[in-house]
Design a protein around this motif. Structure first.
Motif, PDB file in Angstrom:
ATOM      1  N   UNK A  64       0.831  -1.211   0.000  1.00 11.32           N
ATOM      2  CA  UNK A  64       0.000   0.000   0.000  1.00 11.32           C
ATOM      3  C   UNK A  64       0.864   1.259   0.000  1.00 11.32           C
ATOM      4  N   UNK A  65       1.938   1.221   0.777  1.00 11.22           N
ATOM      5  CA  UNK A  65       2.864   2.356   0.788  1.00 11.22           C
ATOM      6  C   UNK A  65       3.416   2.595  -0.619  1.00 11.22           C
ATOM      7  N   UNK A  66       3.935   1.556  -1.238  1.00  7.44           N
ATOM      8  CA  UNK A  66       4.528   1.706  -2.559  1.00  7.44           C
ATOM      9  C   UNK A  66       3.525   2.118  -3.609  1.00  7.44           C
ATOM     10  N   UNK A  67       2.341   1.540  -3.569  1.00  7.44           N
ATOM     11  CA  UNK A  67       1.330   1.851  -4.586  1.00  7.44           C
ATOM     12  C   UNK A  67       0.908   3.321  -4.495  1.00  7.44           C
ATOM     13  N   UNK A  68       0.622   3.780  -3.297  1.00  4.55           N
ATOM     14  CA  UNK A  68       0.187   5.170  -3.149  1.00  4.55           C
ATOM     15  C   UNK A  68       1.309   6.152  -3.459  1.00  4.55           C
ATOM     16  N   UNK A  69       2.535   5.805  -3.084  1.00  7.26           N
ATOM     17  CA  UNK A  69       3.679   6.637  -3.455  1.00  7.26           C
ATOM     18  C   UNK A  69       3.814   6.701  -4.975  1.00  7.26           C
ATOM     19  N   UNK A  70       3.653   5.568  -5.640  1.00 14.97           N
ATOM     20  CA  UNK A  70       3.781   5.535  -7.097  1.00 14.97           C
ATOM     21  C   UNK A  70       2.735   6.391  -7.797  1.00 14.97           C
ATOM     22  N   UNK A  71       1.496   6.362  -7.301  1.00 16.86           N
ATOM     23  CA  UNK A  71       0.443   7.192  -7.886  1.00 16.86           C
ATOM     24  C   UNK A  71       0.774   8.667  -7.683  1.00 16.86           C
ATOM     25  N   UNK A  72       1.189   9.012  -6.465  1.00 13.14           N
ATOM     26  CA  UNK A  72       1.557  10.399  -6.193  1.00 13.14           C
ATOM     27  C   UNK A  72       2.703  10.841  -7.088  1.00 13.14           C
ATOM     28  N   UNK A  73       3.699   9.980  -7.251  1.00 10.40           N
ATOM     29  CA  UNK A  73       4.867  10.283  -8.070  1.00 10.40           C
ATOM     30  C   UNK A  73       4.457  10.588  -9.509  1.00 10.40           C
ATOM     31  N   UNK A  74       3.559   9.776 -10.067  1.00  8.70           N
ATOM     32  CA  UNK A  74       3.137   9.979 -11.454  1.00  8.70           C
ATOM     33  C   UNK A  74       2.292  11.239 -11.604  1.00  8.70           C
ATOM     34  N   UNK A  75       1.431  11.508 -10.643  1.00  9.63           N
ATOM     35  CA  UNK A  75       0.611  12.713 -10.714  1.00  9.63           C
ATOM     36  C   UNK A  75       1.483  13.969 -10.693  1.00  9.63           C
ATOM     37  N   UNK A  76       2.541  13.947  -9.887  1.00 10.11           N
ATOM     38  CA  UNK A  76       3.462  15.078  -9.880  1.00 10.11           C
ATOM     39  C   UNK A  76       4.141  15.203 -11.238  1.00 10.11           C
ATOM     40  N   UNK A  77       4.547  14.077 -11.823  1.00  6.86           N
ATOM     41  CA  UNK A  77       5.129  14.109 -13.173  1.00  6.86           C
ATOM     42  C   UNK A  77       4.161  14.750 -14.169  1.00  6.86           C
ATOM     43  N   UNK A  78       2.881  14.385 -14.050  1.00  8.41           N
ATOM     44  CA  UNK A  78       1.870  14.963 -14.941  1.00  8.41           C
ATOM     45  C   UNK A  78       1.822  16.478 -14.801  1.00  8.41           C
ATOM     46  N   UNK A  79       1.909  16.944 -13.564  1.00  5.80           N
ATOM     47  CA  UNK A  79       1.809  18.377 -13.307  1.00  5.80           C
ATOM     48  C   UNK A  79       3.034  19.127 -13.817  1.00  5.80           C
ATOM     49  N   UNK A  80       4.222  18.604 -13.516  1.00  4.14           N
ATOM     50  CA  UNK A  80       5.420  19.378 -13.835  1.00  4.14           C
ATOM     51  C   UNK A  80       5.716  19.407 -15.331  1.00  4.14           C
ATOM     52  N   UNK A  81       5.081  18.532 -16.113  1.00  2.00           N
ATOM     53  CA  UNK A  81       5.264  18.603 -17.566  1.00  2.00           C
ATOM     54  C   UNK A  81       4.796  19.949 -18.109  1.00  2.00           C
ATOM     55  N   UNK A  82       3.877  20.595 -17.383  1.00  2.00           N
ATOM     56  CA  UNK A  82       3.333  21.866 -17.845  1.00  2.00           C
ATOM     57  C   UNK A  82       3.877  23.073 -17.088  1.00  2.00           C
ATOM     58  N   UNK A  83       4.506  22.864 -15.939  1.00  2.35           N
ATOM     59  CA  UNK A  83       4.875  24.022 -15.122  1.00  2.35           C
ATOM     60  C   UNK A  83       6.359  24.086 -14.796  1.00  2.35           C
ATOM     61  N   UNK A  84       7.136  23.082 -15.203  1.00 11.76           N
ATOM     62  CA  UNK A  84       8.552  23.073 -14.872  1.00 11.76           C
ATOM     63  C   UNK A  84       9.374  23.475 -16.087  1.00 11.76           C
ATOM     64  N   UNK A  85      10.649  23.098 -16.105  1.00 10.98           N
ATOM     65  CA  UNK A  85      11.517  23.434 -17.225  1.00 10.98           C
ATOM     66  C   UNK A  85      12.401  22.234 -17.548  1.00 10.98           C
ATOM     67  N   UNK A  86      13.050  22.269 -18.699  1.00 13.41           N
ATOM     68  CA  UNK A  86      13.823  21.127 -19.175  1.00 13.41           C
ATOM     69  C   UNK A  86      14.973  20.790 -18.245  1.00 13.41           C
ATOM     70  N   UNK A  87      15.624  21.805 -17.672  1.00 10.72           N
ATOM     71  CA  UNK A  87      16.760  21.545 -16.792  1.00 10.72           C
ATOM     72  C   UNK A  87      16.314  20.790 -15.547  1.00 10.72           C
ATOM     73  N   UNK A  88      15.138  21.141 -15.029  1.00  6.00           N
ATOM     74  CA  UNK A  88      14.625  20.483 -13.825  1.00  6.00           C
ATOM     75  C   UNK A  88      14.140  19.072 -14.131  1.00  6.00           C
ATOM     76  N   UNK A  89      13.421  18.918 -15.239  1.00  7.59           N
ATOM     77  CA  UNK A  89      12.787  17.636 -15.543  1.00  7.59           C
ATOM     78  C   UNK A  89      13.721  16.648 -16.220  1.00  7.59           C
ATOM     79  N   UNK A  90      14.737  17.150 -16.935  1.00  2.00           N
ATOM     80  CA  UNK A  90      15.592  16.260 -17.714  1.00  2.00           C
ATOM     81  C   UNK A  90      14.936  15.792 -18.991  1.00  2.00           C
ATOM     82  N   UNK A  91      13.861  16.459 -19.396  1.00  2.00           N
ATOM     83  CA  UNK A  91      13.211  16.173 -20.670  1.00  2.00           C
ATOM     84  C   UNK A  91      12.608  17.473 -21.165  1.00  2.00           C
ATOM     85  N   UNK A  92      12.137  17.452 -22.403  1.00  2.00           N
ATOM     86  CA  UNK A  92      11.604  18.680 -22.988  1.00  2.00           C
ATOM     87  C   UNK A  92      10.291  19.076 -22.316  1.00  2.00           C
TER      88      UNK A  92
END
Length: 322
Positions: A196-224
């Motif tokens: 349960x710990x790992x599953x919920x952490x994984x969902x949170x991790x992906x949701x943050x990835x979804x968010x930062x694709x629109x609000x971060x920058x290439x240097x921070x994300x390591x991707x375009x």
């Protein structure tokens, strides 16, 4: 993640030795291509979770070293395949393997790493471990196919999307944590809490990835920046913005996700609509919700350095967006 890195440092050295040894092959392209990604700046988060959970259970053996390496091989193989599917050109700030060596080589080396991971599972000798990790591998593949079928479909529901990321991302986080309970022989209740710990952490991790694709920058994300947008990936920010938009805004999202609005000005328009609808903020709120559930799953374990490190890892996963 300083606490988790300090806690797992010696064990991670052993894991890295296994990784380096098992990615070798007389076919020179295999270690060359695999090494490009494995040595490319990844944090080794998933194997560190295996080691950290084992430390929390005070497991004193070494079985988890090979299993943590197997987890990293599964993860690396999926990254190689993902970059081919997404036609990605940048990962962790470096050119992707498929850009450097081509799609066929990336797919085949990914297959090699999957095979190496199963060799390590078999060597462990536990059918339960084999079942957990092999099932996770199958679920990850199902999640990737589900995401592919949902690509460009702006009518994808939030519940459906959570099912997809639970499979493609959270399944390996969950398995990485659960196998620590198996090798420590602590019983079903402990395994379920770690899962349960790992599953919920994984969902949170992906949701943050979804968010930062629109609000971060290439240097921070390591991707375009805006890769998800240009690839037509219907992530949670898009799902929320589409649901809350007027007819004109919905038309924009339909065209964008179909690949008809992929310029810099279109990305800027998408970011404007995401801010207007609070879609990124609400995606982050959901990430914090799943992060809290991950921390709650640790409540039954004794306090100490290991539990604190695992708790701080959840906080790190959320803080990446800031």
């Amino acid at each position: 993640m300083a606490s988790l890195m300090a806690l797992t440092g010696p064990g991670l050295t052993a894991v890295n030795h296994v990784i380096i040894d098992r990615m070798q092959s007389p076919v020179a392209l295999i270690p060359e291509l695999a090494g490009h990604l494995i040595a490319g700046g990844g944090k080794r988060l998933r194997p560190m979770l295996t080691l950290g959970c084992a430390a929390m259970l005070e497991y004193a053996g070494t079985r988890h070293h090979k299993l943590a390496a197997a987890v990293e091989f599964i993860h690396t193989a999926t990254l190689l395949h993902d970059d081919v599917v997404d036609a990605s050109g940048l990962r962790r700030g470096k050119a992707t393997a498929n850009r450097l060596w081509g799609n066929p080589a990336s797919v085949l080396v990914g297959d090699f790493l999957f095979s190496r991971s199963f060799e390590l599972m078999v060597e462990d000798g536990s059918l339960k471990v084999l079942k957990i990790l092999s099932s996770a591998s199958a679920v990850i593949a199902e999640g990737e196919v589900a995401q592919l079928t949902a690509q460009r479909d702006v009518e994808t529901s939030e519940d459906r999307y959570l099912e997809i990321i639970s499979a493609k991302t959270a399944a390996l986080f969950a398995a990485a944590c659960q196998i620590a309970g198996v090798v420590a022989e602590r019983g079903a209740a402990v395994e379920e809490a770690l899962e349960a710990y790992g599953r919920n952490l994984g969902i949170a991790f992906q949701l943050v990835d979804d968010a930062i694709d629109y609000v971060s920058d290439a240097d921070t994300m390591g991707k375009d920046v805006g890769d998800d947008f240009r690839d037509g990936k219907v992530t949670l920010p898009v799902i929320l913005a589409y649901a809350r938009g007027d007819a004109k805004e919905r038309d924009f999202w339909r065209e964008a996700m179909r690949g008809k609005r992929v310029g810099d000005e279109d990305l800027a328009q998408a970011q404007l609509l995401l801010r207007k609808s609070n879609a990124v903020a609400d995606t982050m709120a959901r990430a914090r919700h799943y992060g809290a559930r991950a921390i709650d799953a640790l409540a039954g374990f004794p306090g100490g350095q290991a539990r604190d490190a695992l708790t701080e890892t959840v906080e790190f996963a959320i803080a990446r967006a800031y």
